[in-house]
Design an enzyme around this catalytic site. Structure first.
Site, mmCIF file in Angstrom:
data_model
loop_
_atom_site.group_PDB
_atom_site.id
_atom_site.type_symbol
_atom_site.label_atom_id
_atom_site.label_comp_id
_atom_site.label_asym_id
_atom_site.label_seq_id
_atom_site.Cartn_x
_atom_site.Cartn_y
_atom_site.Cartn_z
ATOM 1 N N ASP A 69 0.833 -1.208 0.000
ATOM 2 C CA ASP A 69 0.000 0.000 0.000
ATOM 3 C C ASP A 69 0.860 1.247 0.000
ATOM 4 O O ASP A 69 1.628 1.493 0.932
ATOM 5 C CB ASP A 69 -0.881 -0.004 1.255
ATOM 6 N N TYR A 87 2.851 10.022 -0.522
ATOM 7 C CA TYR A 87 4.001 9.536 0.257
ATOM 8 C C TYR A 87 5.324 9.870 -0.425
ATOM 9 O O TYR A 87 6.379 9.795 0.193
ATOM 10 C CB TYR A 87 3.948 8.007 0.453
ATOM 11 N N LYS A 101 -3.006 5.889 -4.179
ATOM 12 C CA LYS A 101 -4.107 6.821 -3.883
ATOM 13 C C LYS A 101 -3.955 8.134 -4.644
ATOM 14 O O LYS A 101 -2.828 8.616 -4.836
ATOM 15 C CB LYS A 101 -4.133 7.120 -2.373
ATOM 16 N N HIS A 149 -7.588 9.562 -1.513
ATOM 17 C CA HIS A 149 -6.848 9.627 -0.254
ATOM 18 C C HIS A 149 -7.627 10.328 0.862
ATOM 19 O O HIS A 149 -7.620 9.888 2.016
ATOM 20 C CB HIS A 149 -5.507 10.338 -0.495
#
Ligand code: A2P
Length: 302
Positions: A50, A55, A84, A117
């Protein structure tokens, strides 16, 4: 059941797609570290990874996938990759465009599960329409949401063509989101836990420690087993090989009903400090960037 058998266990999403029930998360992990964790996790038998554009490590994850597959002889279809669409990309056309950037950074041709997200007010319905289109185009095998409270999820359900397959929430013994869990379960939406270990507070909890000692397991393993028995998909993050193994070594013991109830009773409905409610995203507290943990020398921008 042994570790490797546990890691291939799946839940059937509401569109029939099989999703592994335990995987690796890579939040707060830079590209170099994400690459190593992802590669190591694939070698150690994980199938679910994931990540998220936000990120800043999709490129590292992509490299880890490649190296993990090369090391094990596994195929892309043996893996289940989640990523996401972040807030700055929300809206119809920009969501369609964002997926192209994500596929390029990950160096993949499709995503298994694409999540919104956060619900950006005023945009999340258009974003969802684009995600439905990506689903129909076959670029993503399942679509879902993350951090949706019940009001926004109900609004989405009132307008959507495709019911989200997953809602990924912060979920751990200290923050059990019981109303959201009940709502999602009723709507046929799989709950997935981010930060399943709940940071220091859950990991240092004396009640869970007592239970862990009884089974000769770590606190982290008891928390992840509790999720497992509650049917919540988990993606614990670790950059340490021994913890990546430990976190998936939860299939040779079973918590008693009493133990489950003792952990259920630890709920303080206490979310992480950085998002006291579900509206932080409209306050500009977090910028949309792929750079924040990006230590890569390459230029992976869209
Ligand atoms: P590290 O990456 O150094 O192993 P969560 O996924 O709930 O947000 O938790 C992630 C945090 O918990 C990370 O700081 C991770 O640190 C730590 N962690 C992961 N697995 C374990 C474990 N088995 N025991 C203790 N801490 C862990």
């Amino acid at each position: 059941m042994n570790r490797l058998e546990g890691l291939v266990q799946t839940t059937t999403l509401n569109n029939g797609v099989e999703m592994p029930r335990l995987g690796l998360g890579v939040w707060k992990t830079n590209n170099t570290s994400a690459k190593e964790s992802v590669k190591e996790s694939i070698i150690k038998g994980y199938h679910l990874i994931d990540t998220a554009k936000q990120y800043g490590n999709e490129a590292g994850v992509g490299e880890g996938i490649k190296e993990g597959l090369a090391a094990t002889g596994k195929n892309r279809k043996d893996l289940f990759i989640t990523t996401k669409v972040f807030n700055g990309d929300q809206g119809y056309q920009s969501t369609l465009d964002a997926l192209n950037g994500t596929l390029k950074r990950l160096d993949l041709t499709y995503i298994d599960l694409y999540l919104m997200h956060w619900p950006v007010d005023g945009k999340y319905l258009d974003t969802w329409k684009a995600m439905e289109k990506l689903y129909h185009q076959g670029k993503v095998r399942a679509i879902g949401v993350s951090n949706f409270d019940n009001d926004r999820l109900q609004d989405l359900l009132n307008h959507c063509e495709i019911v989200p397959a997953v809602n990924q929430m912060e979920f751990n013994p200290i923050n059990q989101e019981k109303d959201i869990m009940a709502f999602n379960s009723h709507a046929g939406i799989q709950l997935e836990a981010w930060s399943p270990l709940g940071g220091g507070e859950a990991l240092n909890n004396p009640t869970i420690k007592q239970i862990a000692d009884k089974y000769n397991k770590s606190v982290a393993q008891v928390i992840l087993r509790w999720d497992w028995q509650k049917g919540v998909v988990t993606i614990p993050k670790s950059s340490h090989e021994e913890r990546i193994i430990q976190n998936s070594d939860i299939f040779d013991f079973e918590l008693s009903d009493q133990d489950i109830q003792a952990i259920d009773a630890l709920d303080q409905a206490k979310r992480s400090l950085w998002y006291p409610d579900f509206e932080w995203h409209t306050t500009g507290q977090m910028t949309d960037t792929v750079d924040q943990w990006d230590d890569s020398p390459k230029n992976y921008k869209d």
